[in-house]
Design an enzyme around this catalytic site. Structure first.
Site, PDB file in Angstrom:
ATOM      1  N   SER A 199      62.639  36.245  60.491  1.00  0.00           N
ATOM      2  CA  SER A 199      62.528  37.044  61.699  1.00  0.00           C
ATOM      3  C   SER A 199      61.232  37.832  61.657  1.00  0.00           C
ATOM      4  CB  SER A 199      63.722  37.995  61.748  1.00  0.00           C
ATOM      5  OG  SER A 199      63.539  38.944  62.760  1.00  0.00           O
ATOM      6  N   CYS A 326      82.271  55.743  58.741  1.00  0.00           N
ATOM      7  CA  CYS A 326      82.168  56.597  59.913  1.00  0.00           C
ATOM      8  C   CYS A 326      80.988  56.276  60.795  1.00  0.00           C
ATOM      9  CB  CYS A 326      82.086  58.045  59.471  1.00  0.00           C
ATOM     10  SG  CYS A 326      83.669  58.826  59.613  1.00  0.00           S
TER      11      CYS A 326
END
Lengths: 387, 127
Positions: A199, A326
């Protein structure tokens, strides 16, 4: 406040020379490379040059490079391309538990559609054991896909050994080398890979462009995008010309200074690792101590939660990422750290610092100055720390 | 102005300047909820006189939302009668913080549960 960007495994800033190289193709050189008139021909020549450069950095032939819309598409092309083309031959694919989601979720998609996937475990450093790959092979194995290096922890896989096993059994071997390109010398023949994904935006190139290396002679590969004859009929659609030009320039720059840059980054990375280990108690390295990307440092700060550290650093102008549940959006902690057998409470306290060409000694010193008091403050707030 | 905030300004205020952090040595009720494996633990200390919360302090291991909700709930319950704080739910806390991202709403449940646990401990200690 000086901004310190240490999230280069997520993405990197565009190199100014890359931008310069791209601009004409967003302005006057707008031709479609498939057009036979001068507008098209002019651009076609540039695409051919770009293909040579990108091929060059991985030791491939230009005819083996298919430009894609990024690393994820390259992974999808390699994996689904082989899977769809070989389904009469077999429906078993081997991968690892710690692949990037572009590989992992592509495999899971195939799993829901009649394929059988073996997810190889890793050791505590995040390393795949080649013998585990050998053992997983069965008569209907059509593809082995193991990444070159891991985006979260930087561990570099024993690709040569795995490719040897694949070759002996006549199985196609794909590696996602998105994090390694421009940072480690990559040669498709040395590595013995059949397919490889890269990429542009991880090495100071533009987003939205990548490439899939497809070894000459590989016929069993279906395209993902059907349409025109672009990219040797393996990826239809008018080329992302500016992106491809930018990608090739980024490859050229990275390969010209790879060795010095590698040494420089290792020295910065180790300064950060040693400094944090010295200044903060109860920290641990996640990843391989030596077989690791020069860019990547993943550490856990016990008794504190990673997102809290990340936001505190963000407030100080320092950008990092965390493997804590989280912050993932899914409330699942990093699958990579879980696979390495790291206890969940330690995973929640993990931070990834990923370096790039713009980072300096000063950046590292700033983190070493700012992070220890943050950890101390957050630990004081933690009920786990007192107990 | 915060750019495309992960959290509201109110949440960030409580995250950066958490109120009532610490412990109360002679607390009348202590509640610990959550689990480090899941990524958040909250410990709430209450000082109670005449059925009134005269002091509240907390310690929390968790993300930004967990810290902000812990801070906010101590503010909401201080000075209130036990009967009154029983009305305080995770929704009250979330609203007082100007909202939380969807995937963080469970953090506010932790705060509500910490109050329940601390009160339970208070009643048990009192016998």
């Amino acid at each position: 406040m000086k901004i310190v960007y240490l999230d280069n495994n997520a993405t990197t800033p565009l190199h100014p020379e890359v931008l310069e190289e791209m601009l004409p193709f967003l302005k006057e050189d707008f031709g479609n490379p498939s057009s036979l008139h001068q507008f098209g021909r002019k651009v076609k020549v540039k695409i051919d040059e770009a293909r040579e450069k990108v091929a060059g950095i991985i030791g491939a032939d230009p005819s083996e490079i298919v430009f894609t819309g990024g690393g994820s598409e390259a992974d999808n092309l390699a994996i689904k391309g082989v899977a769809f083309a070989s389904k009469e031959k077999g429906r078993h694919i081997i991968t690892s538990q710690i692949e990037h989601h572009a590989v992992l979720n592509t495999c899971k998609y195939l799993e829901r559609n009649g394929y059988r996937i073996t997810y190889i475990p890793v050791d505590k450093y995040g390393m795949v054991k080649p013998e585990d790959v050998a053992e997983a092979i069965s008569d209907d194995t059509i593809l082995i896909t193991i990444h070159h290096s891991n985006n979260e922890i930087g561990t570099i896989q024993p690709i040569k050994e795995i490719s040897k096993i694949a070759e002996e059994r006549g199985i196609i071997f794909h590696t996602d080398a998105v994090q390694s390109l421009g940072k480690l010398p990559l040669n498709v023949d040395d590595m013995g890979v059949t397919l490889l994904s890269v990429s542009a935006h991880k090495l100071n190139g533009p987003k939205g462009v990548g490439a899939c290396y497809i070894r000459k002679g590989i016929r069993r590969l279906h395209p993902l995008i059907n349409g025109g004859n672009q990219e040797m009929k393996r990826r239809a659609g008018t080329e992302n010309v500016a992106g491809i030009i930018g990608f090739s320039k980024a490859c050229e720059i990275a390969s010209a200074c790879m060795e010095e840059e590698r040494e420089r980054l290792i020295s910065l990375r180790d300064k950060l690792q040693n400094g944090l280990t010295e200044k903060i108690s109860h920290v641990r390295l996640n990843g391989h101590p030596t077989e690791r990307l020069p860019t990547t440092l993943n550490m856990s700060f016990e008794y504190v939660e990673g997102e809290t550290l990340m936001i505190n650093l963000d407030l100080e102008g320092i950008a990092v990422s965390t493997g804590s549940a989280c912050s993932s959006g899914s409330l699942e902690p990093s699958h990579v750290l879980v696979a390495m057998g790291i206890p969940y409470e330690v995973i929640h306290g993990s931070l990834r610092f990923s370096l790039g060409r713009e980072n300096t000694e000063e950046d590292i010193e700033r983190v070493l100055e700012v992070l220890p008091p943050i950890v101390e403050k957050v630990r004081k707030m933690s009920p786990l720390w007192e107990e | 102005m915060r750019e495309e905030g992960l959290y509201s300004d109110k949440v960030m205020d409580h995250f950066e300047n958490p109120r009532n952090v610490g412990k109360i040595e002679d607390a009348d009720g202590v509640g610990t909820v959550g689990n480090p494996v899941c990524g958040d633990v909250m410990k709430l200390y209450l000082k109670i006189e005449d059925d009134t919360i005269i002091d509240a302090k907390f310690k929390t291991f968790g993300c930004g939302a967990a810290i902000a909700t812990s801070s906010m709930i101590t503010e909401l319950i201080k000075g209130k009668k036990i009967e009154e704080i029983k009305e305080i739910t995770n929704k009250t806390v979330t609203e007082a913080l100007g909202g939380l991202p969807k995937n963080k709403l469970h953090c506010s449940v932790l705060a509500e549960e910490a109050v329940e646990a601390a009160l339970k401990d208070y009643y048990e200690k009192r016998g």
